[in-house]
Design an enzyme around this catalytic site. Structure first.
Site, short mmCIF file in Angstrom:
data_model
loop_
_atom_site.label_atom_id
_atom_site.label_comp_id
_atom_site.label_asym_id
_atom_site.label_seq_id
_atom_site.Cartn_x
_atom_site.Cartn_y
_atom_site.Cartn_z
N GLU A 1 0.83 -1.22 0.00
CA GLU A 1 0.00 0.00 0.00
C GLU A 1 0.85 1.26 0.00
OE1 GLU A 1 -2.04 -0.43 3.70
OE2 GLU A 1 -3.56 -1.75 2.86
N ARG B 1 3.14 20.01 6.29
CA ARG B 1 4.14 19.05 6.76
C ARG B 1 5.30 19.71 7.55
NH1 ARG B 1 6.93 16.10 4.19
NH2 ARG B 1 6.61 14.26 5.44
N CYS C 1 -1.16 33.52 10.44
CA CYS C 1 -0.89 34.23 11.69
C CYS C 1 -0.45 33.25 12.78
CB CYS C 1 -2.17 34.96 12.10
SG CYS C 1 -1.96 35.92 13.56
C1 LIG Z 1 -2.97 1.69 6.31
C2 LIG Z 1 -2.00 2.51 5.55
N1 LIG Z 1 -1.47 1.99 4.43
C3 LIG Z 1 -0.60 2.69 3.68
C4 LIG Z 1 -0.20 3.97 4.05
C5 LIG Z 1 0.75 4.68 3.14
O1 LIG Z 1 1.89 5.09 3.70
P1 LIG Z 1 2.98 5.85 2.83
O2 LIG Z 1 2.34 7.03 2.22
O3 LIG Z 1 4.00 6.19 3.82
O4 LIG Z 1 3.47 4.88 1.80
C6 LIG Z 1 -0.71 4.53 5.22
C7 LIG Z 1 -0.23 5.85 5.69
O5 LIG Z 1 0.70 5.90 6.47
C8 LIG Z 1 -1.63 3.79 5.99
O6 LIG Z 1 -2.18 4.31 7.09
N1 LIG Z 2 0.72 12.99 6.84
C1 LIG Z 2 1.98 12.34 7.05
C2 LIG Z 2 1.92 10.89 6.70
C3 LIG Z 2 0.82 10.17 7.39
C4 LIG Z 2 0.70 8.80 6.92
C5 LIG Z 2 -0.68 8.29 7.17
N2 LIG Z 2 -0.71 7.19 8.13
C6 LIG Z 2 3.08 13.06 6.29
O1 LIG Z 2 2.87 14.06 5.73
O2 LIG Z 2 4.20 12.67 6.25
#
Ligand SMILES: Cc1ncc(COP(=O)(O)O)c(C=O)c1O
Ligand SMILES: N[C@@H](CCCC[NH3+])C(=O)O
EC number: 4.1.1.20
Length: 427
Positions: free
Chosen positions: A282, A320, A351
């Site tokens: 994923e 981020r 702000c």
């Molecule tokens: C369940 C699940 N799968 C996959 C991801 C994808 O992670 P990344 O974008 O770090 O590949 C996330 C986000 O962290 C997630 O929560």
């Molecule tokens: N939002 C985070 C990642 C979160 C992944 C979701 N579990 C980032 O910008 O790096």
């Protein structure tokens, strides 16, 4: 070549930063700033890297990393499934053309309404808790359906990620502890409406070491072994999390490194058990992050105790840096071949003291009306944006074969009012 250049993707030509062969300064002029620009070729290439490294695996794009329907549609056409974390993400993934049998609903703390939506949509569900299992079984039975499920395992693996991005530690809110997995599958087997066919984990995000992935794979295969006597396992999903080199001198693993570390374990253990489940991955960030830049206009350059560059992009559009102290490379798009002349802190128009995009960067001399590009903004960028401080969200553009398409309109003041209702007595 500058260290941020990626041949064929991000290049400096005539002193200007180009993306997908198109001049970013021209794009800023045409579409205005702030502006997210995504390269379709780079998106397809990044997805292709996973297809090559994991030839037999099923790639479920982590939709949370980029919610643009066009991005998801391109990936759907490349064959991607989706990891959808909410009913909204299921809805978007379906609209993008991803078939329900290739969508895994992975949320934690799902509502009964979301579960019902998932069952009616025909997607698979990764169950995150015992309460969820009971609710889902009840809902599916009431609807006269059976839903394929996996359980999200908390494998207790330390993933060398930012504390806010680690998801596989004992202290994390995600998943079911390993020691409860066997009894949980036994229970699921007895319940109506649910068919346990998968096992799922995800240990964190922006992981730059390969060893945690191998450790998680081994731990997952221990659990597979423990349940394989009574579960006909159709898939093992090891989540995403592969990091990217936001800092250009940092060595980051590739999809091939990830595959080399986990595939031998997966194949050997499956062969030993005489089973043949699919492997699901994923990835989100690795597919989308470096496809996209965020352009900002320089409103002011202030020589105070530090040199502050005030831009029209703040944490309303890229949260981020403020949220995780993340690093995004800064390029002065109209002076992209310039050499460092001074040290600048690039800030936004919000702000908040924490509205800093980049601290103390050595950059060419910056003047009012220059254009700044923030690199690697395609993952967790626009999708985490807000209208904080009354700022409508910006536009998004897709570049492909020397042409740019607007794929998201710039919001207007009307969008700031959207869904707000003024009671009659206050009209
Ligand atoms: C369940 C699940 N799968 C996959 C991801 C994808 O992670 P990344 O974008 O770090 O590949 C996330 C986000 O962290 C997630 O929560
Ligand atoms: N939002 C985070 C990642 C979160 C992944 C979701 N579990 C980032 O910008 O790096």
């Amino acid at each position: 070549m500058k260290n941020f250049e990626i041949p064929g993707h991000l290049e400096v030509k005539n002193g200007h930063l180009h993306i997908g062969g198109m001049d970013t300064v021209e794009l800023a002029r045409e579409y205005g700033t702030p502006l997210y620009i995504t390269s379709e070729d780079r998106l397809r290439d990044n997805f292709g890297r996973f297809k090559k490294a994991f030839p037999d695996a099923h790639i479920y794009f982590a939709a949370k990393s980029n919610n643009n329907i066009v991005v998801q549609r391109i990936l759907a056409r490349e064959g991607a499934g989706a990891d959808a974390f909410s009913d909204g993400e299921i809805y978007l993934a379906r609209l993008a053309g991803i078939p329900p049998e290739k969508i895994l609903f992975t949320g934690n703390s799902k509502t009964d309404a979301e579960l019902e939506y998932a069952v009616n949509s025909g997607v698979m569900v990764s169950v995150d808790s015992h309460d969820e299992l009971i609710s889902l079984s009840g809902i599916a039975s009431r609807l006269g359906k059976e839903v394929k499920i996996a359980f999200r395992v908390n494998p207790d693996v330390s993933a060398d990620a930012h504390p806010k991005l680690a998801t596989g530690l004992k202290t994390s809110k995600f998943g079911i502890p390993s020691q409860e997995i066997v009894s949980t599958y036994k229970k699921a087997k007895e319940l109506p409406g649910v068919n346990p066919v998968g096992i799922h984990c995800h240990i964190g995000s922006q992981i730059l070491e390969i060893s945690p992935f191998a450790e998680a794979m081994s731990k997952m295969m221990d659990l597979v072994e423990a349940i394989s006597g009574f579960i006909d396992l159709e898939f093992v999903d090891i989540g995403g999390g592969l990091g990217i080199p936001y800092q250009k001198d940092v060595r980051a693993p590739t999809p091939q490194d990830w595959a080399d570390a986990v595939l031998p374990i997966f194949r050997e253990r499956c062969a030993k058990l005489g089973i043949n489940p699919e492997l699901h991955i994923e990835p989100g960030r690795y597919i989308t992050a470096d496809t996209t830049i965020l352009l900002a206009h320089v409103n002011t350059v202030k020589k105070a105790y530090k040199n502050f560059v005030g831009t029209d992009v703040g944490f309303n559009l890229l949260i981020r840096p403020a949220m995780y102290d993340s690093y995004h490379e800064v390029v002065v798009a109209n002076k992209a071949d310039g050499t460092a002349a001074d040290t600048y802190t690039v800030v936004g128009p919000i702000c908040e003291t924490g509205d800093i995009l980049a601290k103390d960067r050595k950059l060419p001399e910056i003047k009012k009306d220059d254009i700044i590009a923030l690199l690697d903004a395609g993952a967790y960028g626009f999708c985490m944006s807000s209208q904080y401080v009354g700022r409508p969200r910006c536009a998004e553009v897709l570049v492909h074969e020397g042409k740019a398409d607007l794929i998201r309109k710039r919001e207007t003041y009307d969008d700031l009012l959207q869904n707000q209702i003024i009671p009659g007595r206050l009209l």
